[in-house]
Design an enzyme around this catalytic site. Structure first.
Site, PDB file in Angstrom:
ATOM      1  N   ASP A  59       5.724  43.734 -21.516  1.00 15.30           N
ATOM      2  CA  ASP A  59       6.044  42.137 -22.216  1.00 15.30           C
ATOM      3  C   ASP A  59       6.889  42.586 -23.256  1.00 15.30           C
ATOM      4  O   ASP A  59       6.436  43.360 -24.455  1.00 15.30           O
ATOM      5  CB  ASP A  59       4.253  42.503 -22.970  1.00 15.30           C
ATOM      6  CG  ASP A  59       4.130  40.956 -23.281  1.00 15.30           C
ATOM      7  OD1 ASP A  59       4.790  41.182 -24.069  1.00 15.30           O
ATOM      8  OD2 ASP A  59       3.090  39.942 -23.563  1.00 15.30           O
ATOM      9  N   VAL A  60       7.826  41.952 -23.241  1.00 17.99           N
ATOM     10  CA  VAL A  60       8.646  42.250 -24.438  1.00 17.99           C
ATOM     11  C   VAL A  60       8.104  41.935 -25.366  1.00 17.99           C
ATOM     12  O   VAL A  60       8.533  43.153 -26.879  1.00 17.99           O
ATOM     13  CB  VAL A  60      10.497  41.754 -24.388  1.00 17.99           C
ATOM     14  CG1 VAL A  60      10.760  41.795 -22.972  1.00 17.99           C
ATOM     15  CG2 VAL A  60       9.624  39.870 -24.219  1.00 17.99           C
ATOM     16  N   SER A 141      20.462  29.163 -25.170  1.00 19.97           N
ATOM     17  CA  SER A 141      20.287  27.996 -24.386  1.00 19.97           C
ATOM     18  C   SER A 141      20.881  26.829 -25.370  1.00 19.97           C
ATOM     19  O   SER A 141      20.602  26.372 -26.796  1.00 19.97           O
ATOM     20  CB  SER A 141      18.244  27.679 -24.684  1.00 19.97           C
ATOM     21  OG  SER A 141      18.624  26.585 -24.784  1.00 19.97           O
ATOM     22  N   TYR A 154      11.133  27.074 -30.370  1.00 17.81           N
ATOM     23  CA  TYR A 154      12.386  27.283 -29.020  1.00 17.81           C
ATOM     24  C   TYR A 154      13.838  27.447 -29.676  1.00 17.81           C
ATOM     25  O   TYR A 154      14.135  28.345 -29.411  1.00 17.81           O
ATOM     26  CB  TYR A 154      12.347  26.885 -27.829  1.00 17.81           C
ATOM     27  CG  TYR A 154      13.204  27.166 -26.448  1.00 17.81           C
ATOM     28  CD1 TYR A 154      12.744  27.453 -25.500  1.00 17.81           C
ATOM     29  CD2 TYR A 154      14.186  26.482 -25.692  1.00 17.81           C
ATOM     30  CE1 TYR A 154      13.606  28.388 -24.573  1.00 17.81           C
ATOM     31  CE2 TYR A 154      15.106  26.431 -24.980  1.00 17.81           C
ATOM     32  CZ  TYR A 154      14.337  27.360 -24.628  1.00 17.81           C
ATOM     33  OH  TYR A 154      14.965  28.472 -22.749  1.00 17.81           O
ATOM     34  N   ALA A 156      14.643  27.024 -32.608  1.00 13.94           N
ATOM     35  CA  ALA A 156      14.656  28.263 -33.497  1.00 13.94           C
ATOM     36  C   ALA A 156      15.055  29.587 -33.164  1.00 13.94           C
ATOM     37  O   ALA A 156      15.874  30.499 -33.808  1.00 13.94           O
ATOM     38  CB  ALA A 156      13.861  28.487 -34.766  1.00 13.94           C
ATOM     39  N   ILE A 187      18.189  24.255 -16.217  1.00 10.69           N
ATOM     40  CA  ILE A 187      18.350  24.571 -14.662  1.00 10.69           C
ATOM     41  C   ILE A 187      16.980  25.153 -13.781  1.00 10.69           C
ATOM     42  O   ILE A 187      16.275  24.954 -14.692  1.00 10.69           O
ATOM     43  CB  ILE A 187      18.921  26.397 -15.338  1.00 10.69           C
ATOM     44  CG1 ILE A 187      19.984  26.195 -16.187  1.00 10.69           C
ATOM     45  CG2 ILE A 187      19.240  27.065 -13.984  1.00 10.69           C
ATOM     46  CD1 ILE A 187      21.966  26.445 -15.364  1.00 10.69           C
TER      47      ILE A 187
HETATM   48  P1  NAP Z   1      10.814  31.029 -15.756  1.00  7.98           P
HETATM   49  O1  NAP Z   1      11.484  30.801 -14.575  1.00  7.98           O
HETATM   50  O2  NAP Z   1       9.904  30.310 -16.532  1.00  7.98           O
HETATM   51  O3  NAP Z   1      10.928  32.376 -15.373  1.00  7.98           O
HETATM   52  C1  NAP Z   1      11.084  33.768 -16.701  1.00  7.98           C
HETATM   53  C2  NAP Z   1      10.360  34.936 -16.270  1.00  7.98           C
HETATM   54  O4  NAP Z   1      10.451  35.733 -18.081  1.00  7.98           O
HETATM   55  C3  NAP Z   1       9.236  35.650 -16.058  1.00  7.98           C
HETATM   56  O5  NAP Z   1      10.793  36.209 -14.882  1.00  7.98           O
HETATM   57  C4  NAP Z   1       8.563  35.978 -16.537  1.00  7.98           C
HETATM   58  O6  NAP Z   1       7.352  37.151 -16.137  1.00  7.98           O
HETATM   59  C5  NAP Z   1       9.495  36.840 -17.658  1.00  7.98           C
HETATM   60  N1  NAP Z   1       8.697  37.062 -18.782  1.00  7.98           N
HETATM   61  C6  NAP Z   1       8.174  36.140 -19.472  1.00  7.98           C
HETATM   62  N2  NAP Z   1       7.492  36.152 -20.778  1.00  7.98           N
HETATM   63  C7  NAP Z   1       7.669  37.893 -20.609  1.00  7.98           C
HETATM   64  C8  NAP Z   1       7.303  38.711 -21.293  1.00  7.98           C
HETATM   65  N3  NAP Z   1       6.608  38.676 -22.621  1.00  7.98           N
HETATM   66  N4  NAP Z   1       7.438  39.109 -21.062  1.00  7.98           N
HETATM   67  C9  NAP Z   1       8.604  40.127 -20.136  1.00  7.98           C
HETATM   68  N5  NAP Z   1       8.898  39.228 -18.988  1.00  7.98           N
HETATM   69  C10 NAP Z   1       8.445  37.305 -19.229  1.00  7.98           C
HETATM   70  O7  NAP Z   1      11.883  30.396 -16.778  1.00  7.98           O
HETATM   71  P2  NAP Z   1      14.097  30.218 -16.436  1.00  7.98           P
HETATM   72  O8  NAP Z   1      14.087  29.401 -16.032  1.00  7.98           O
HETATM   73  O9  NAP Z   1      13.974  31.478 -15.457  1.00  7.98           O
HETATM   74  O10 NAP Z   1      14.041  31.393 -17.696  1.00  7.98           O
HETATM   75  C11 NAP Z   1      14.625  32.223 -18.126  1.00  7.98           C
HETATM   76  C12 NAP Z   1      15.634  32.296 -19.471  1.00  7.98           C
HETATM   77  O11 NAP Z   1      16.678  31.294 -19.552  1.00  7.98           O
HETATM   78  C13 NAP Z   1      14.657  32.554 -20.722  1.00  7.98           C
HETATM   79  O12 NAP Z   1      15.375  32.507 -21.591  1.00  7.98           O
HETATM   80  C14 NAP Z   1      14.869  31.038 -21.130  1.00  7.98           C
HETATM   81  O13 NAP Z   1      14.590  30.031 -22.110  1.00  7.98           O
HETATM   82  C15 NAP Z   1      15.942  30.412 -20.388  1.00  7.98           C
HETATM   83  N6  NAP Z   1      17.235  29.527 -20.540  1.00  7.98           N
HETATM   84  C16 NAP Z   1      16.217  28.230 -19.285  1.00  7.98           C
HETATM   85  C17 NAP Z   1      16.499  27.208 -18.778  1.00  7.98           C
HETATM   86  C18 NAP Z   1      16.710  26.306 -18.073  1.00  7.98           C
HETATM   87  O14 NAP Z   1      16.364  25.129 -17.579  1.00  7.98           O
HETATM   88  N7  NAP Z   1      15.758  27.297 -16.754  1.00  7.98           N
HETATM   89  C19 NAP Z   1      17.819  26.636 -19.714  1.00  7.98           C
HETATM   90  C20 NAP Z   1      18.343  27.811 -21.284  1.00  7.98           C
HETATM   91  C21 NAP Z   1      17.543  28.922 -20.847  1.00  7.98           C
HETATM   92  P3  NAP Z   1       6.354  36.880 -14.473  1.00  7.98           P
HETATM   93  O15 NAP Z   1       7.153  36.876 -12.868  1.00  7.98           O
HETATM   94  O16 NAP Z   1       6.044  38.242 -15.349  1.00  7.98           O
HETATM   95  O17 NAP Z   1       5.644  35.672 -15.349  1.00  7.98           O
END
Ligand code: NAP
Length: 242
Positions: A59-60, A141, A154, A156, A187
């Protein structure tokens, strides 16, 4: 050998980034928090296509877990180091601020900001001591750039990552380590699955959500030799939505 570590590599953007980095010939360490099956699937896809991948669970936001996992890896890999770090793990806990529970504020900040700090600080000494060059890409983001109602926690956290990216880029530049941030709009991942997509797509000039693979291409570029003189940047990838 130079390895890459992608936090939150089991799903969504992280999954696509792991696959992209592996396709560039970079061995990938797939970090995940709890979803082992998803992480194993990413590893198996990479192995099946001839790449190198392994799993690393932590867990990061928990410093002891981060330190212990990275120390064990370093002991097992005395001649290797992690030269590519993608700080991608993140969560969303949206609510208007006046109704936001303490835990939703703290968990988003802990995972995004403290997670970035614990993992990056642990890897910097080796990256900076070898003048081979290192690459750090931080997932921020659109919300961290312009703010979004219902996302004070988020926004912040993601804005903090932008500030940290710019400062660390200046600290690490002389050691040939670049530090950049990528700022996606909407995304298609698990994180955005519960949003009113048809409505939101109308706000995007391209009229669609982005695909994880499109973000992974950008991260791959920032990790490549072609991006060796780019540092301290925040690169948007959002279909024209600002
Ligand atoms: P996602 O599909 O919900 O996947 C989240 C990932 O983060 C999963 O691999 C999860 O691991 C891991 N994770 C969550 N909490 C963690 C923790 N405490 N320690 C280690 N790993 C953890 O999210 P995503 O959409 O791919 O987003 C990835 C990044 O892009 C995030 O930082 C998000 O804020 C950013 N982002 C996403 C979007 C979008 O539209 N999707 C837009 C802007 C920015 P588990 O599988 O083990 O749960």
């Amino acid at each position: 050998m130079k390895y890459s570590l992608v936090t939150g590599g089991s799903r969504g953007l992280g999954r696509a980034i792991c696959i992209k980095l592996a396709s560039m010939g970079i061995p990938v360490i797939i970090n995940y928090q709890s979803n082992q099956a998803a992480a194993e699937e990413v590893r198996d896809i990479i192995l099946a296509s001839g790449g190198q991948a392994s799993l690393m669970k932590f867990d990061v936001s928990k410093q002891e877990e981060v330190t212990s996992a990275l120390n064990s890896w370093e002991k097992e890999h005395p001649d290797d180091y992690i030269a590519y770090l993608v700080n991608n793990a993140g969560i969303r806990r949206d609510n208007v601020m006046f109704m936001m529970p303490d835990n939703d504020w703290h968990s988003v900040i802990d995972i995004t900001v403290n997670g970035f700090f614990y993992v990056t600080r642990a890897l910097l000494p080796k990256m900076m001591s070898r003048k081979h060059g290192g690459r750090i890409v931080n997932m921020t983001s659109l919300s961290g750039l312009k703010g979004m109602a219902g996302q004070t926690n988020y926004s912040a956290a993601k804005a903090a990552i932008i500030g940290a990216t710019k400062s660390l880029a200046q600290e690490a530049a002389a050691r040939n380590v670049t530090v950049n941030a990528v700022a996606p709009g909407f995304i298609e991942t698990d994180m955005t699955r519960d949003l009113p997509q048809d409505e939101l797509k109308q706000l995007v000039p391209m009229k669609r959500f982005g695909k994880p693979e499109e973000v992974a291409e950008l991260v791959g570029f920032l990790c490549s030799d072609s991006a060796s003189y780019i540092t301290g940047e925040v690169i948007s990838i959002n279909g024209g939505l600002y």
